[in-house]
Design an enzyme around this catalytic site. Structure first.
Site, PDB file in Angstrom:
ATOM      1  N   ASN A  62      67.089  27.540  20.889  1.00 23.63           N
ATOM      2  CA  ASN A  62      67.053  28.250  21.847  1.00 23.63           C
ATOM      3  C   ASN A  62      66.766  27.418  23.157  1.00 23.63           C
ATOM      4  O   ASN A  62      65.707  26.885  23.534  1.00 23.63           O
ATOM      5  CB  ASN A  62      65.585  29.291  21.716  1.00 23.63           C
ATOM      6  CG  ASN A  62      65.636  30.331  22.674  1.00 23.63           C
ATOM      7  OD1 ASN A  62      66.456  30.023  24.081  1.00 23.63           O
ATOM      8  ND2 ASN A  62      64.702  31.225  22.869  1.00 23.63           N
ATOM      9  N   ARG A  98      70.637  30.939  20.229  1.00 26.11           N
ATOM     10  CA  ARG A  98      70.202  32.105  21.296  1.00 26.11           C
ATOM     11  C   ARG A  98      70.812  32.042  22.457  1.00 26.11           C
ATOM     12  O   ARG A  98      70.704  30.829  23.339  1.00 26.11           O
ATOM     13  CB  ARG A  98      68.708  32.318  21.324  1.00 26.11           C
ATOM     14  CG  ARG A  98      68.375  33.586  22.073  1.00 26.11           C
ATOM     15  CD  ARG A  98      67.139  33.203  23.191  1.00 26.11           C
ATOM     16  NE  ARG A  98      67.154  34.248  24.132  1.00 26.11           N
ATOM     17  CZ  ARG A  98      66.447  34.340  25.115  1.00 26.11           C
ATOM     18  NH1 ARG A  98      66.129  33.120  25.550  1.00 26.11           N
ATOM     19  NH2 ARG A  98      66.492  35.390  25.923  1.00 26.11           N
ATOM     20  N   HIS A 119      66.973  41.364  25.464  1.00 29.23           N
ATOM     21  CA  HIS A 119      66.193  41.377  24.321  1.00 29.23           C
ATOM     22  C   HIS A 119      66.852  42.026  23.095  1.00 29.23           C
ATOM     23  O   HIS A 119      66.164  42.562  22.264  1.00 29.23           O
ATOM     24  CB  HIS A 119      65.038  41.946  24.662  1.00 29.23           C
ATOM     25  CG  HIS A 119      64.093  41.642  25.470  1.00 29.23           C
ATOM     26  ND1 HIS A 119      63.429  42.332  26.879  1.00 29.23           N
ATOM     27  CD2 HIS A 119      63.722  40.126  25.989  1.00 29.23           C
ATOM     28  CE1 HIS A 119      62.652  41.466  27.542  1.00 29.23           C
ATOM     29  NE2 HIS A 119      62.815  40.386  27.080  1.00 29.23           N
ATOM     30  N   ARG A 163      58.228  40.497  37.511  1.00 30.50           N
ATOM     31  CA  ARG A 163      59.426  41.103  38.042  1.00 30.50           C
ATOM     32  C   ARG A 163      59.200  42.508  38.444  1.00 30.50           C
ATOM     33  O   ARG A 163      58.479  43.001  37.892  1.00 30.50           O
ATOM     34  CB  ARG A 163      60.675  41.108  36.792  1.00 30.50           C
ATOM     35  CG  ARG A 163      60.928  39.702  36.565  1.00 30.50           C
ATOM     36  CD  ARG A 163      62.035  39.751  35.332  1.00 30.50           C
ATOM     37  NE  ARG A 163      61.559  38.586  34.573  1.00 30.50           N
ATOM     38  CZ  ARG A 163      62.018  38.577  33.165  1.00 30.50           C
ATOM     39  NH1 ARG A 163      62.963  39.524  33.065  1.00 30.50           N
ATOM     40  NH2 ARG A 163      61.912  37.653  32.531  1.00 30.50           N
ATOM     41  N   GLU A 179      62.443  37.037  16.950  1.00 27.30           N
ATOM     42  CA  GLU A 179      63.830  36.911  17.452  1.00 27.30           C
ATOM     43  C   GLU A 179      64.627  35.788  16.549  1.00 27.30           C
ATOM     44  O   GLU A 179      65.527  35.769  16.066  1.00 27.30           O
ATOM     45  CB  GLU A 179      63.929  36.693  18.808  1.00 27.30           C
ATOM     46  CG  GLU A 179      63.768  37.959  19.413  1.00 27.30           C
ATOM     47  CD  GLU A 179      63.243  37.876  20.952  1.00 27.30           C
ATOM     48  OE1 GLU A 179      62.084  37.362  21.394  1.00 27.30           O
ATOM     49  OE2 GLU A 179      64.139  37.875  21.838  1.00 27.30           O
TER      50      GLU A 179
END
Ligand code: AMP
Length: 401
Positions: A7, A91, A180, A241, A387
């Site tokens: 990743n 990923r 996601h 965010r 993940e």
């Protein structure tokens, strides 16, 4: 069969080497702050305890090289030959509309990937460098690309379009993509497995609540809507965010503050200085927010309430989109660990058939568990996300086929 999952973030590389016969981890770690004076290298394996050191790594190729050399190390490594690795799963944050599902890396796939660079300019070049590094260092070993956006490609057009002039979709590919995806996919599959029911018979809302957060509405194993959009900024209130805001605020800010005429400054404000951090002035981290709120910080309490309310509103809208749900799943750092968030989100949702068992909700555990009352129409589950394992499974599956 051993599968390496890589990743590459904008300035980091995370990796996990799996034994996919047992679906267990063999070795894992990360290198952070690539390109800066000091990079942090942390790794661990089943045979060796955690080791941390600062290293000098100027790019992703060097980082991948360091990781692979250590995996092969005679004294502390986990493999004796690169050929032990059957496949490498990468990923990838954004597949645009080019990649509807995972793919094996080919020259054509790499060309298509380059076309997605403008959609995630910080991450995509790093991913590309990671792929190039693996090709160089593990010659002859197949690589697979697994996209965060791919699981959301089943969202219908009326849900993914923004009501802007159509040309911006045609020319600039501006639409909702969602993120996601690998996590939503993993926890939805796990939820079905946990209940012993086929995924295709379930209507599920998955809530991935971490530093970045998103919800997905899933029917028959397919996503019908998600809260993140063209970028991972849209949706619920997050660590730093802002989530959903009136788009006209942007033009207003640009008019009033000259510094926000610069898109970098504006992006920084919305992505790095807003959310829990912007409201509380304390932190982007939920643990710090809860502590500060408990010590009397009103702004931290407000930030907590805003985040929970934004999650609740998405649950309501996805409940309507799905015409009812069977399952609500919480996952990721906040979703798995923060019982006050789950309690607040689920408060007063009895009308939707969601009834939390507040005692079960408070239990501390790393296991998959049901936290709704036995008679709750909607089951509420906590499912730790994974993940990396999902990427390893997909990569294994893809080379098998
Ligand atoms: P993630 O991005 O999935 O790693 O999640 C990070 C978020 O999870 C941060 O806001 C953390 O504060 C939050 N988190 C992790 N552990 C806990 C915990 N035990 N209680 C509350 N929040 C937590």
């Amino acid at each position: 069969m051993k599968v390496l999952v890589v990743n590459c973030g904008s300035s980091s590389v995370k990796y996990t080497l799996f034994d996919m016969d047992k679906e267990s981890k063999i070795a894992w770690g990360l290198i952070e702050c690539i390109g800066l004076d000091k990079c942090f290298y942390k790794r661990e394996s089943v045979n060796f305890p955690e080791k941390k050191e600062t290293v000098r790594v100027t790019n992703h190729i060097q980082a991948v090289e360091l990781i692979i050399n250590e995996l092969l190390d005679k004294n502390c490594g986990s493999i004796s030959d690169i050929k032990e690795i059957s496949v490498v799963g990468h990923r990838i944050v954004h597949g645009g509309e080019k990649f509807l599902q995972p793919v094996v890396v080919t020259e054509y796939a790499k060309e298509c990937l380059k076309e997605c660079f403008p959609l995630a300019p910080l991450h995509m070049p790093a991913h590309y460098d990671g792929i190039t590094a693996v090709e160089k260092l593990l010659p002859g070993i197949t690589s697979v690309l697994v996209f965060d956006t791919a699981f959301h490609q089943t969202i219908p057009d009326y849900a993914y379009m923004y009501a802007l002039p159509y040309k911006f979709y045609e020319k600039d590919h501006i639409r909702k993509y969602g993120f996601h995806g690998t996590s939503h996919n993993y926890v939805a599959c796990k939820a079905a497995e946990f209940l012993g029911k086929p995924l295709k018979n379930l209507k599920i809302i998955t809530a991935h609540l971490g530093n970045g957060s998103s919800l997905a509405a899933i029917e028959n194993g397919k996503v019908v809507d998600t809260s993140m959009g063209f970028t991972p900024l849209q949706g619920i209130v997050m660590g730093s965010r802002c989530g959903d805001i009136d788009a006209a605020i942007i033009a207003y800010l640009i008019d009033i503050y000259p510094e926000y005429k610069n898109s970098d400054a504006l992006n920084n404000l919305l992505n790095k200085e807003s959310g829990l951090l912007g409201i509380s002035g304390v932190s982007a981290d939920m643990r710090a927010i809860l502590e500060a709120a408990a010590s009397g910080s009103k702004k931290s309490e407000l930030a907590f309430n805003m985040l929970c309310y934004s999650v609740k509103k998405y649950i309501g809208s996805f409940y309507a989109a799905l015409n009812g749900i069977d399952l609500l799943v919480f996952t990721a750092g906040i979703g798995e660990n923060s019982y006050p968030v789950r309690e607040k989100v689920c408060q007063n949702l009895e009308a939707l058939g969601i009834e939390l068992d507040t005692e079960k909700n408070k239990e501390n555990s790393q296991n998959i568990r049901c936290i709704s009352k036995p008679n709750s129409k909607v089951k509420v589950l906590i499912i730790p996300t994974n993940e990396e394992l999902m990427i390893a499974r997909i990569s294994k599956q893809l080379i098998g086929s």
